[in-house]
Design a protein around this motif. Structure first.
Motif, PDB file in Angstrom:
ATOM      1  N   LEU A  55       0.830  -1.196   0.000  1.00  0.00           N
ATOM      2  CA  LEU A  55       0.000   0.000   0.000  1.00  0.00           C
ATOM      3  C   LEU A  55       0.869   1.253   0.000  1.00  0.00           C
ATOM      4  CD1 LEU A  55      -2.777  -1.034   2.580  1.00  0.00           C
ATOM      5  CD2 LEU A  55      -2.995  -0.917   0.090  1.00  0.00           C
ATOM      6  N   PHE A  73      -5.296   0.545   8.359  1.00  0.00           N
ATOM      7  CA  PHE A  73      -6.729   0.505   8.084  1.00  0.00           C
ATOM      8  C   PHE A  73      -7.450  -0.244   9.198  1.00  0.00           C
ATOM      9  CE2 PHE A  73      -4.486  -2.808   5.832  1.00  0.00           C
ATOM     10  CZ  PHE A  73      -5.170  -3.964   6.118  1.00  0.00           C
ATOM     11  N   VAL A 101     -14.027  -2.109   5.610  1.00  0.00           N
ATOM     12  CA  VAL A 101     -12.641  -1.718   5.885  1.00  0.00           C
ATOM     13  C   VAL A 101     -12.527  -0.244   5.552  1.00  0.00           C
ATOM     14  CG1 VAL A 101     -10.223  -2.049   5.290  1.00  0.00           C
ATOM     15  CG2 VAL A 101     -11.758  -4.008   5.400  1.00  0.00           C
ATOM     16  N   SER A 102     -11.934   0.544   6.435  1.00  0.00           N
ATOM     17  CA  SER A 102     -11.742   1.976   6.214  1.00  0.00           C
ATOM     18  C   SER A 102     -10.323   2.351   6.560  1.00  0.00           C
ATOM     19  CB  SER A 102     -12.746   2.776   7.054  1.00  0.00           C
ATOM     20  OG  SER A 102     -12.562   2.495   8.442  1.00  0.00           O
ATOM     21  N   THR A 105      -7.261   3.139   2.164  1.00  0.00           N
ATOM     22  CA  THR A 105      -7.775   2.132   1.221  1.00  0.00           C
ATOM     23  C   THR A 105      -8.044   2.706  -0.161  1.00  0.00           C
ATOM     24  OG1 THR A 105     -10.046   2.574   1.897  1.00  0.00           O
ATOM     25  CG2 THR A 105      -8.865   0.859   3.107  1.00  0.00           C
ATOM     26  N   ASP A 106      -7.680   3.966  -0.417  1.00  0.00           N
ATOM     27  CA  ASP A 106      -8.019   4.598  -1.696  1.00  0.00           C
ATOM     28  C   ASP A 106      -6.808   4.569  -2.624  1.00  0.00           C
ATOM     29  OD1 ASP A 106     -10.257   6.356  -2.942  1.00  0.00           O
ATOM     30  OD2 ASP A 106      -8.353   7.326  -3.452  1.00  0.00           O
ATOM     31  N   ASP A 111     -11.670   2.169  -4.160  1.00  0.00           N
ATOM     32  CA  ASP A 111     -11.628   1.700  -2.771  1.00  0.00           C
ATOM     33  C   ASP A 111     -11.155   0.253  -2.771  1.00  0.00           C
ATOM     34  OD1 ASP A 111     -11.902   1.264  -0.107  1.00  0.00           O
ATOM     35  OD2 ASP A 111     -14.103   1.271  -0.088  1.00  0.00           O
ATOM     36  N   GLY A 113     -10.969  -1.625  -0.128  1.00  0.00           N
ATOM     37  CA  GLY A 113     -11.417  -2.237   1.119  1.00  0.00           C
ATOM     38  C   GLY A 113     -11.713  -3.719   0.985  1.00  0.00           C
ATOM     39  N   LEU A 116      -8.782  -5.889   1.009  1.00  0.00           N
ATOM     40  CA  LEU A 116      -8.005  -5.919   2.256  1.00  0.00           C
ATOM     41  C   LEU A 116      -8.664  -6.759   3.334  1.00  0.00           C
ATOM     42  CD1 LEU A 116      -6.956  -2.155   2.366  1.00  0.00           C
ATOM     43  CD2 LEU A 116      -5.505  -4.113   1.806  1.00  0.00           C
TER      44      LEU A 116
END
Length: 792
Positions: A55, A73, A101-102, A105-106, A111, A113, A116
């Motif tokens: 990431l 995250f 998931v936040s 993450t972009d 996204d 999420g 992940l």
């Protein structure tokens, strides 16, 4: 009414089911996990660290767009636990829902999420009673999904009453594996591929704008380029970014819209290009007409040629090409193309009128060309031009031709060609080149026949041929005389014969001594022929000898040697020798057949012997003038006549049996027996087989059955019964003999009564039937007839 009743029943059922269930425990808890880079050495932390590094390398941001110092995250989900009493069982449920998931993450407005989510979520679920004692424990491992997943679904028997059960989830942990790392990498690659696809679509939209359906000169290139873009679009479509990246929810580059736009433009361009390709011949033709109107005939010709190449049956383009050919002096090319248009193609009325007008111009051009060649003395070329004009008139309907001008021109040219041939033949004859002169004169005669309507009264060629043949005639006579001097009579006769043939065919004045010379050469040849024929007869080659004699007769008459004494003597000797040999052959033929007959007599084959004697007699009679004595064959034939007739009767009887004519065969066989006895045929060494023995051993059982009936009718009952018993022993069907058995039983009964037989009827019936069950019909008929006669 029925629907209302059904709804009431369903509602009552649902209420009853709900009343039977009791919720003992329910709890909802929110679970949160902060996932970040750590120093732990377990495999899950190692894989999570790898994910964080990936990431970080790809500069993943938060939803606000700010890149973190170190990506991290948060994993959140809701855990819903329930214990339900269904009566005699407990239903245990743990549901994991609202998984999200936040955090960091972009990635490029996508996204990550879902990519992940951990590969594994582990927990233990405990069922506790009112005393917090563990009643049951379950260990579970699941994969988290955005839409939720069941951690536990179990049913256990409920044996206690009024227990305050509850569920407790403990030892929870999320676990990352290499699968999660690979899943993230694939998602990142998919996003990068999305942007690459967007670039390709933008480029394709630029390139498709350069495809021009009206650019007919480069249309094949545009078609190929369009095909390549269509292939590229299909490949992009197969990648299915819409579903893989859920572009309906997030599509930062509007790739879905651009793909739809590209598809629409490609379809429009394809439709336009295909239409132009289908009508390309018309486009080329229209461009050619435009060029022609602007005075650029050479470029126009190129476009007309392209039109014809695209559609070989497009008549208007052919007409324009033919007109340009005519204008450029290529008359034959214009002729062939115009003829094809008017005889082979389907044309509209306007094109037909244009083609007919062009054909008239071409016809006039051929006449003009023929007149020009005639003026220059090029008569053969002139004839070819006139022939083209005539062929054009004959093959194209509706074309008006000036036949007077054509006939006059053709007549002048034909006379010119004919005179030139005759003059050439005369030159060759003057040089004594007879073979070449004859060839040229034959050509002139053939030409005269082809143009008979012009040269019908011309005599020059036939007169010249007469002169050429006269020179051959004199040459043959001179060569014959030379061979005659050399005593080569056959060669001399051959030359004189050729001279005689020419003398009969042509009208020149004959050489008087030719007849005597031919006779002088023919006599030695004829005498040699007669000698050869005599040898052929001596060698019994009569066919050759007769043909030689016939040929000699023809030669005598042709060369007036019929009265020549020497020739007559030789011919007579040949005929006598042929006759003598024929008589020798006839005698040999007679002797051969006679000896064959004698051998057949010794073998007691009297029919064949009789035929052999007859053949010998006929052979002698066919050459009666030879006086061959035939009394030996006549006497021999008479001596065996009785035996031959006897065998013929037996042979005819067998033929009738083969045709299933049994009654006739039996009568003829008995007739043969009578003939045998009357003519004492036994003296020829032949034995006669009685009808009984003949029928007994005969392979055709129906014939034997017919003989049984014959003996019964002849009142020879004992013989008939005996033969019948033998027939039945061989398997002949009993049912077929019912009638004859009844006949025999009745006849035997009548005969016994007439003879005063007093013995018991049953005893006699058993005696006659030989106690044979197959003869029971005979036995019954006998006993029945005896009773009837006793009553009477």
């Amino acid at each position: 009414m029925k629907k209302a009743l059904l709804l009431i029943v369903i509602a009552l059922t649902a209420y009853s089911a709900e009343a039977q269930q009791k919720l003992l425990f329910e709890e909802k808890t929110a679970e949160t996990y902060l996932l970040k880079y750590g120093t732990g050495s377990d495999n899950s932390q190692v894989q999570l660290n790898n994910i964080i590094d990936i990431l970080n390398e790809n500069q993943v941001t938060t939803r606000s767009g700010r890149p973190p110092r170190k990506p991290e995250f948060t994993l959140r989900f809701e855990q819903h636990t329930q214990v339900i009493d269904t009566g005699d069982k407990l239903q245990l449920k743990v549901q994991v829902a609202k998984v999200q998931v936040s955090g960091s993450t972009d990635y490029k407005d996508f996204d990550l999420g879902e990519a992940l989510l951990p590969d594994k979520y582990k927990a233990k679920v405990k069922l506790l009673n009112a005393k917090n004692e563990v009643v049951q424990e379950y260990a579970r491992t699941i994969m988290l999904k955005p839409k939720g997943v069941a951690l536990l679904e179990e049913q256990i028997p409920d044996t206690a009453a009024n227990q305050n059960y509850k569920l407790q989830v403990v030892e929870e942990q999320v676990e990352y594996t290499a699968v999660d790392v690979q899943q993230l990498k694939e998602q990142l690659n998919l996003v990068r591929a999305y942007f690459a696809a967007d670039a390709k679509v933008l480029q394709a939209l630029k390139e498709v704008a350069l495809i021009l359906p009206d650019d007919i000169d480069r249309l094949p290139l545009h078609d190929r380029n369009l095909y390549e873009l269509e292939k590229q679009y299909e490949l992009l479509k197969k990648e299915n970014y819409v579903d893989k990246l859920n572009l309906k929810q997030q599509d930062p580059q509007r790739l879905k819209y651009k793909m739809e736009q590209l598809q629409q433009v490609l379809q429009e361009r394809r439709k336009a290009v295909n239409y132009t390709l289908a009508t390309i011949h018309e486009h080329f033709y229209n461009r050619g007409v435009s060029m022609l109107n602007n005075g650029n005939a050479s470029v126009a010709q190129t476009y007309f040629a392209k039109s014809v190449e695209a559609n070989p049956n497009f008549a208007p383009a052919h007409v324009q090409l033919a007109r340009i050919d005519l204008r450029n002096g290529y008359i034959r090319e214009a002729t062939n193309r115009t003829r094809d248009v008017l005889t082979r193609m389907r044309v509209d009325p306007q094109t037909e009128q244009l083609a007919l007008g062009l054909a008239h111009d071409i016809y006039a051009a051929h006449i003009t060309e023929g007149n020009r060649f005639t003026t220059r003395g090029e008569y053969q070329n002139a004839l070819e031009a006139y022939a083209e004009a005539r062929d054009l008139c004959s093959t194209i309907g509706g074309l008006r031709c000036s036949m007077q001008a054509l006939n006059d021109g053709e007549a002048r040219a034909a006379n010119g060609v004919y005179r030139a041939m005759v003059d050439n033949g005369k030159r060759l004859l003057s040089r004594n080149d007879l073979q070449e002169a004859e060839r040229v004169v034959n050509e002139a005669l053939d030409f005269q026949e082809d143009y008979d309507y012009v040269l019908h009264n011309a005599t020059e060629a036939s007169e010249l041929m007469n002169q050429v043949k006269f020179q051959y005639y004199l040459r043959f006579i001179d060569e014959g005389k030379r061979f005659l001097t050399q005593q080569d009579h056959r060669a001399a006769l051959s030359r004189f014969e050729e001279a005689l043939v020419l003398e009969q065919r042509y009208t020149f004045r004959p050489v008087q001594e030719l007849r005597l010379l031919s006779q002088k050469a023919a006599k030695p040849v004829l005498l040699a022929m007669l000698n050869e024929g005599y040898e052929q007869a001596m060698q019994n080659r009569l066919g050759n000898a007769r043909q030689t004699a016939a040929d000699a007769t023809v030669m005598q008459e042709r060369y007036a040697l019929v009265q020549d004494v020497e020739v007559q003597n030789k011919y007579k000797l040949l005929r006598e020798r042929i006759f003598t040999q024929e008589c020798i052959n006839t005698q040999a033929d007679y002797d051969k057949h006679f000896q064959n007959a004698e051998a057949l007599v010794r073998e007691k084959k009297f029919i064949a012997a009789d035929q052999a004697y007859e053949t010998a007699i006929k052979a002698a009679d066919a050459k009666a003038e030879c006086g061959i004595a035939t009394f030996t064959a006549i006497d021999g034939r008479g001596a065996i006549a009785a035996a031959a007739n006897y065998q013929r009767k037996l042979e005819e009887a067998n033929r009738l049996i083969a045709k299933s004519r049994y009654d006739e065969a039996i009568l003829l066989y008995e007739e043969a027996r009578a003939f045998y006895l009357a003519q004492q045929v036994n003296k020829y060494g032949l034995d006669h087989i009685s009808l009984y023995n003949f029928a007994k051993d005969h392979p055709k059982q129906p014939f034997t059955a017919a003989v049984v009936s014959y003996y019964a009718n002849e009142k020879q009952e004992q013989v008939s019964v005996q033969l019948l018993a033998l027939l039945l022993e061989k398997g002949y069907r009993t049912g077929k003999t019912k009638k004859v058995q009844q006949q025999l039983g009745q006849q035997l009964a009548l005969k016994d009564v007439q003879q005063g037989e007093v013995q018991n009827a049953k005893v006699l019936s058993l005696k006659y039937s030989q106690n044979n069950n197959d003869l029971k019909q005979l036995r019954k008929a006998y006993e029945k007839e005896r009773k009837r006669l006793a009553k009477g």
